[in-house]
Design a protein around this motif. Structure first.
Motif, PDB file in Angstrom:
ATOM      1  N   SER A 115       0.825  -1.209   0.000  1.00  0.00           N
ATOM      2  CA  SER A 115       0.000   0.000   0.000  1.00  0.00           C
ATOM      3  C   SER A 115       0.860   1.260   0.000  1.00  0.00           C
ATOM      4  CB  SER A 115      -0.933  -0.004   1.205  1.00  0.00           C
ATOM      5  OG  SER A 115      -0.204   0.010   2.411  1.00  0.00           O
ATOM      6  N   ILE A 116       1.953   1.263   0.779  1.00  0.00           N
ATOM      7  CA  ILE A 116       2.842   2.435   0.802  1.00  0.00           C
ATOM      8  C   ILE A 116       3.529   2.605  -0.545  1.00  0.00           C
ATOM      9  CG2 ILE A 116       4.920   3.389   1.862  1.00  0.00           C
ATOM     10  CD1 ILE A 116       4.046   2.099   4.489  1.00  0.00           C
ATOM     11  N   LEU A 117       3.972   1.498  -1.143  1.00  0.00           N
ATOM     12  CA  LEU A 117       4.620   1.568  -2.459  1.00  0.00           C
ATOM     13  C   LEU A 117       3.651   2.098  -3.511  1.00  0.00           C
ATOM     14  CD1 LEU A 117       6.973   0.974  -4.363  1.00  0.00           C
ATOM     15  CD2 LEU A 117       6.131  -1.379  -4.559  1.00  0.00           C
ATOM     16  N   LEU A 118       2.414   1.591  -3.513  1.00  0.00           N
ATOM     17  CA  LEU A 118       1.430   2.069  -4.482  1.00  0.00           C
ATOM     18  C   LEU A 118       1.089   3.540  -4.240  1.00  0.00           C
ATOM     19  CD1 LEU A 118      -1.021  -0.983  -4.669  1.00  0.00           C
ATOM     20  CD2 LEU A 118       0.666  -0.271  -6.362  1.00  0.00           C
ATOM     21  N   GLY A 119       1.030   3.946  -2.966  1.00  0.00           N
ATOM     22  CA  GLY A 119       0.771   5.357  -2.665  1.00  0.00           C
ATOM     23  C   GLY A 119       1.875   6.256  -3.174  1.00  0.00           C
ATOM     24  N   ILE A 120       3.127   5.821  -3.005  1.00  0.00           N
ATOM     25  CA  ILE A 120       4.260   6.610  -3.497  1.00  0.00           C
ATOM     26  C   ILE A 120       4.241   6.687  -5.021  1.00  0.00           C
ATOM     27  CG2 ILE A 120       6.769   6.647  -3.688  1.00  0.00           C
ATOM     28  CD1 ILE A 120       6.899   5.487  -0.864  1.00  0.00           C
ATOM     29  N   LEU A 121       3.993   5.545  -5.675  1.00  0.00           N
ATOM     30  CA  LEU A 121       3.911   5.550  -7.142  1.00  0.00           C
ATOM     31  C   LEU A 121       2.796   6.469  -7.634  1.00  0.00           C
ATOM     32  CD1 LEU A 121       4.466   1.766  -8.024  1.00  0.00           C
ATOM     33  CD2 LEU A 121       6.008   3.682  -8.490  1.00  0.00           C
ATOM     34  N   SER A 122       1.663   6.443  -6.945  1.00  0.00           N
ATOM     35  CA  SER A 122       0.542   7.284  -7.339  1.00  0.00           C
ATOM     36  C   SER A 122       0.885   8.758  -7.228  1.00  0.00           C
ATOM     37  CB  SER A 122      -0.676   6.951  -6.465  1.00  0.00           C
ATOM     38  OG  SER A 122      -1.812   7.647  -6.900  1.00  0.00           O
ATOM     39  N   VAL A 123       1.676   9.127  -6.212  1.00  0.00           N
ATOM     40  CA  VAL A 123       2.086  10.530  -6.045  1.00  0.00           C
ATOM     41  C   VAL A 123       3.137  10.911  -7.096  1.00  0.00           C
ATOM     42  CG1 VAL A 123       3.292  12.118  -4.495  1.00  0.00           C
ATOM     43  CG2 VAL A 123       1.499  10.626  -3.607  1.00  0.00           C
ATOM     44  N   LEU A 124       4.074  10.006  -7.341  1.00  0.00           N
ATOM     45  CA  LEU A 124       5.115  10.303  -8.326  1.00  0.00           C
ATOM     46  C   LEU A 124       4.547  10.495  -9.728  1.00  0.00           C
ATOM     47  CD1 LEU A 124       7.960   7.853  -7.200  1.00  0.00           C
ATOM     48  CD2 LEU A 124       7.968  10.344  -7.056  1.00  0.00           C
ATOM     49  N   TYR A 125       3.461   9.782 -10.029  1.00  0.00           N
ATOM     50  CA  TYR A 125       2.868   9.855 -11.373  1.00  0.00           C
ATOM     51  C   TYR A 125       1.439  10.406 -11.302  1.00  0.00           C
ATOM     52  CZ  TYR A 125       6.825   6.869 -12.564  1.00  0.00           C
ATOM     53  OH  TYR A 125       8.090   6.368 -12.744  1.00  0.00           O
TER      54      TYR A 125
END
Length: 328
Positions: free
Chosen positions: A126-136
């Motif tokens: 969930s943290i990884l997906l949240g970071i990816l969502s913010v980066l893109y």
């Protein structure tokens, strides 16, 4: 050497905050115990009659009520029950006369193991997906992650569980549909058997944690120091990882802790679907038998775990955000 008094004061304030949280947690647990006991007492029907059947004589009903201590006033029975619960003694089951504490221990262990397995997968993902969502943000990656997590949130646990059973067990025979485990199982086989209920729990909590991570990071990314870092030409991934994520930990920790509590408390449906021998299955089995002491014990254990996890979340939030150590 001047900072030493302030450091001591800060440490003292942390201990004081921890003591306050523990005290409030104990008060809340006591209030929950009152609600649990009162709720089981106002249920329709009579325990002695349900145990002996409708054809039982009044003498037999009176005898079993005396044996179980049901002829005593409710406040007296509550004090005795609470006194035993504090010492780890929940009495004996009405249905099989087994010691409840000894019966609960292995089932609680199974539930905690299932919740831990789901947490190990769900929290980093969930943290990884949240970071990816913010980066893109605003790209197809962000929209795809949002759509998938929103779909996971929208699926009830029982429906998601049946979908996983239909695909992995019925259609392809990759995984067993039943999660019946025992201590005699090798660890590898046990983890394989637990995989489907684990994935069901991951789907249940992944969306909430990912969306909170994304929201917390976007809130921090709007800060002036983040804009300064962007103007300096620092890579976006470095800004998010080294500057934004540490300052967004407080709300992320809170939502992670709440979802971990849900993993333990909300496993009832999942355990019933997959016949997993945990606390949820144990509770449902004895609710059907009107086994009041077991229902009371399971409810109190669930409440204690939920309260403890919330206290841990509060303390981690305070440690992650120094501003919370000095409330105005």
């Amino acid at each position: 050497m001047r900072p030493l008094p302030a450091q001591k004061a800060t440490g003292g304030s942390l201990w004081l905050l921890l003591i306050k949280r523990l005290f409030l947690g104990l008060v809340l647990l006591w209030a929950v115990s009152v609600v649990i006991f009162a709720g089981t007492q106002i249920l329709p029907g009579d325990v002695a009659t349900s145990m002996l059947g409708q054809q039982a004589t009044p003498e037999a009903v009176a005898s079993i009520r005396k044996e179980l201590g049901l002829e005593q006033p409710a406040p007296v029975r509550y004090v005795k029950w609470l006194n035993g619960a504090v010492r780890g003694d929940f009495g004996r089951s009405y249905s099989n006369r087994q010691d409840i504490a000894k019966s609960i221990a292995p089932r609680l262990k199974n539930t905690l193991l299932l919740a831990a397995m789901a947490a190990v997968i769900a929290v980093p993902l969930s943290i990884l997906l949240g970071i990816l969502s913010v980066l893109y943000t605003g790209t197809w990656i962000d929209r795809t992650i949002g759509l998938v997590t929103l779909s996971a949130i929208s699926l009830p646990e029982f429906f998601a569980g049946y979908l996983l059973i239909a695909y992995f067990s019925v259609a392809h025979f990759w995984l067993p549909s039943s999660a019946t485990v025992s201590d005699a199982m090798p660890l590898g086989q046990r983890l394989v058997v637990m995989l489907l209920p684990c994935l069901t729990l991951v789907l249940a909590v992944l969306g909430h944690m990912m969306r909170m991570t994304r929201a917390a990071l976007l809130n921090v990314m709007a800060s002036p120091y983040i804009e300064t870092a962007l103007l300096k030409g620092l890579p976006s991934w470095r800004i998010v990882w080294k500057h934004a994520l540490p300052n967004a930990l407080s709300p992320i920790v809170n939502v992670v802790a709440l979802n971990l509590a849900y993993l333990i408390v909300g496993v009832v449906v999942v355990e019933v679907i997959f016949v997993y021998p945990g606390m949820g299955q144990y509770l449902v089995d004895h609710v059907a038998k009107r086994d009041v002491p077991v229902v009371q014990a399971a409810g109190l254990v669930f409440a204690a775990v939920y309260i403890v996890l919330n206290i841990v979340a509060d303390m981690i939030s305070v440690l992650a955000n120094p501003r919370l150590r000095h409330p105005r």
